[in-house]
Design a protein around this motif. Sequence first.
Motif, PDB file in Angstrom:
ATOM      1  N   ARG A 128     113.807  29.890  19.802  1.00 50.77           N
ATOM      2  CA  ARG A 128     113.514  30.638  18.581  1.00 50.77           C
ATOM      3  C   ARG A 128     114.557  31.723  18.347  1.00 50.77           C
ATOM      4  NH1 ARG A 128     108.019  29.551  20.275  1.00 50.77           N
ATOM      5  NH2 ARG A 128     107.964  31.480  21.530  1.00 50.77           N
ATOM      6  N   LYS A 129     115.005  32.359  19.431  1.00 46.01           N
ATOM      7  CA  LYS A 129     116.045  33.370  19.318  1.00 46.01           C
ATOM      8  C   LYS A 129     117.346  32.744  18.835  1.00 46.01           C
ATOM      9  CE  LYS A 129     118.452  36.891  22.052  1.00 46.01           C
ATOM     10  NZ  LYS A 129     118.566  37.528  23.399  1.00 46.01           N
ATOM     11  N   PRO A 183     109.173  20.228  24.259  1.00 44.07           N
ATOM     12  CA  PRO A 183     109.950  19.242  25.016  1.00 44.07           C
ATOM     13  C   PRO A 183     111.438  19.581  25.091  1.00 44.07           C
ATOM     14  CG  PRO A 183     108.394  18.148  23.566  1.00 44.07           C
ATOM     15  CD  PRO A 183     108.364  19.597  23.206  1.00 44.07           C
ATOM     16  N   LEU A 184     112.014  20.101  24.001  1.00 48.38           N
ATOM     17  CA  LEU A 184     113.435  20.433  24.023  1.00 48.38           C
ATOM     18  C   LEU A 184     113.713  21.590  24.976  1.00 48.38           C
ATOM     19  CD1 LEU A 184     116.306  20.090  23.070  1.00 48.38           C
ATOM     20  CD2 LEU A 184     115.753  21.453  21.041  1.00 48.38           C
ATOM     21  N   ALA A 185     112.857  22.598  24.933  1.00 52.11           N
ATOM     22  CA  ALA A 185     113.021  23.724  25.855  1.00 52.11           C
ATOM     23  C   ALA A 185     112.913  23.250  27.303  1.00 52.11           C
ATOM     24  CB  ALA A 185     111.974  24.804  25.571  1.00 52.11           C
ATOM     25  N   HIS A 193     123.515  25.904  24.838  1.00 53.17           N
ATOM     26  CA  HIS A 193     123.109  26.163  26.221  1.00 53.17           C
ATOM     27  C   HIS A 193     124.316  26.155  27.150  1.00 53.17           C
ATOM     28  CE1 HIS A 193     120.585  26.379  29.688  1.00 53.17           C
ATOM     29  NE2 HIS A 193     120.830  25.157  30.093  1.00 53.17           N
ATOM     30  N   GLN A 194     125.207  25.187  26.973  1.00 53.70           N
ATOM     31  CA  GLN A 194     126.388  25.089  27.827  1.00 53.70           C
ATOM     32  C   GLN A 194     127.311  26.290  27.600  1.00 53.70           C
ATOM     33  OE1 GLN A 194     126.338  22.908  30.067  1.00 53.70           O
ATOM     34  NE2 GLN A 194     126.138  20.792  29.387  1.00 53.70           N
ATOM     35  N   ILE A 240     114.894  26.058  29.566  1.00 49.55           N
ATOM     36  CA  ILE A 240     114.793  27.401  28.998  1.00 49.55           C
ATOM     37  C   ILE A 240     113.401  27.581  28.401  1.00 49.55           C
ATOM     38  CG2 ILE A 240     117.266  27.550  28.511  1.00 49.55           C
ATOM     39  CD1 ILE A 240     116.684  26.818  25.632  1.00 49.55           C
ATOM     40  N   ARG A 241     113.101  28.766  27.913  1.00 47.41           N
ATOM     41  CA  ARG A 241     111.800  29.030  27.301  1.00 47.41           C
ATOM     42  C   ARG A 241     111.845  28.720  25.811  1.00 47.41           C
ATOM     43  NH1 ARG A 241     110.509  35.025  28.241  1.00 47.41           N
ATOM     44  NH2 ARG A 241     112.683  35.146  27.573  1.00 47.41           N
ATOM     45  N   PRO A 242     110.734  28.314  25.229  1.00 43.17           N
ATOM     46  CA  PRO A 242     110.707  28.126  23.771  1.00 43.17           C
ATOM     47  C   PRO A 242     111.154  29.370  23.014  1.00 43.17           C
ATOM     48  CG  PRO A 242     108.758  27.133  24.751  1.00 43.17           C
ATOM     49  CD  PRO A 242     109.470  27.874  25.862  1.00 43.17           C
TER      50      PRO A 242
END
Length: 240
Positions: free
Chosen positions: A145-146, A132-134, A178-179, A139-141
């Motif tokens: 993780r990265k 859900p957060l991704a 992300h920003q 973005i991708r899960p």
Amino acid sequence: MSSMSPGERLRPVDLAREHGLSTQAIRNYEQAGILPSAGRTPHGYRTYTSLHAQALRAFIALVPGHGHQTATSIMQAVNRDAVEEALRLIDESHAQLLDDRRTLLAVERALRDLEPSAVPGPSEPGVTFIGPLAGKLGIRPATLRKWEHAGLVQPRRDPQTGYRVYTAADVRDAQLAHQLRRGGYLLEQIAPLLAQVRAAGGLAPLATALRDWHGRLSARGRAMLTGAAELDAYLSRRSA
């Protein structure tokens, strides 16, 4: 700008010298369609004119504001007389710059709300999971993780399932990461900023980054103006 006469013949080295380029770069630009096709002497040597010189100035001026790939596409479009396509590419660059400005404003608004007293404690229950957060961030899960591996986010693991659990603070960190990534910052630049926010050190560590971001956006805007002027000069020479 050079005072050469419109009909003057120029060698590759003449164009290269003005910008500190190699003659091979001039030939590469012609082959890529950034410059119009050169004339040839009876012995097969390339000859250029002031039109080619202005095309090169336009390209060199477009790169800082639009990037090498877009600047190349703009010049290629102009040289095949697809001016509307070139203008569309320029419009897209301006739209991206405006979007980046809005992103920066969103970061600043988010940071204004990040008071230490509002940061959730590590014992508070999780509010979301990686999928859900991704999806919320677009973005991708694997990206989350990265970011976790780089120290940008620090979700805990559910002891029963082993799933990553993101608290409100983790979501905030992911949103800021992300920003800032969209603003051009590297993971290794973002990690220490978020670590200091996490340690309730206040928002001062981000002030320098935000000022730098503002400066880079302003520089891009000015560079776009310079590029537009040189491209307009080139278009005028082509239509003369």
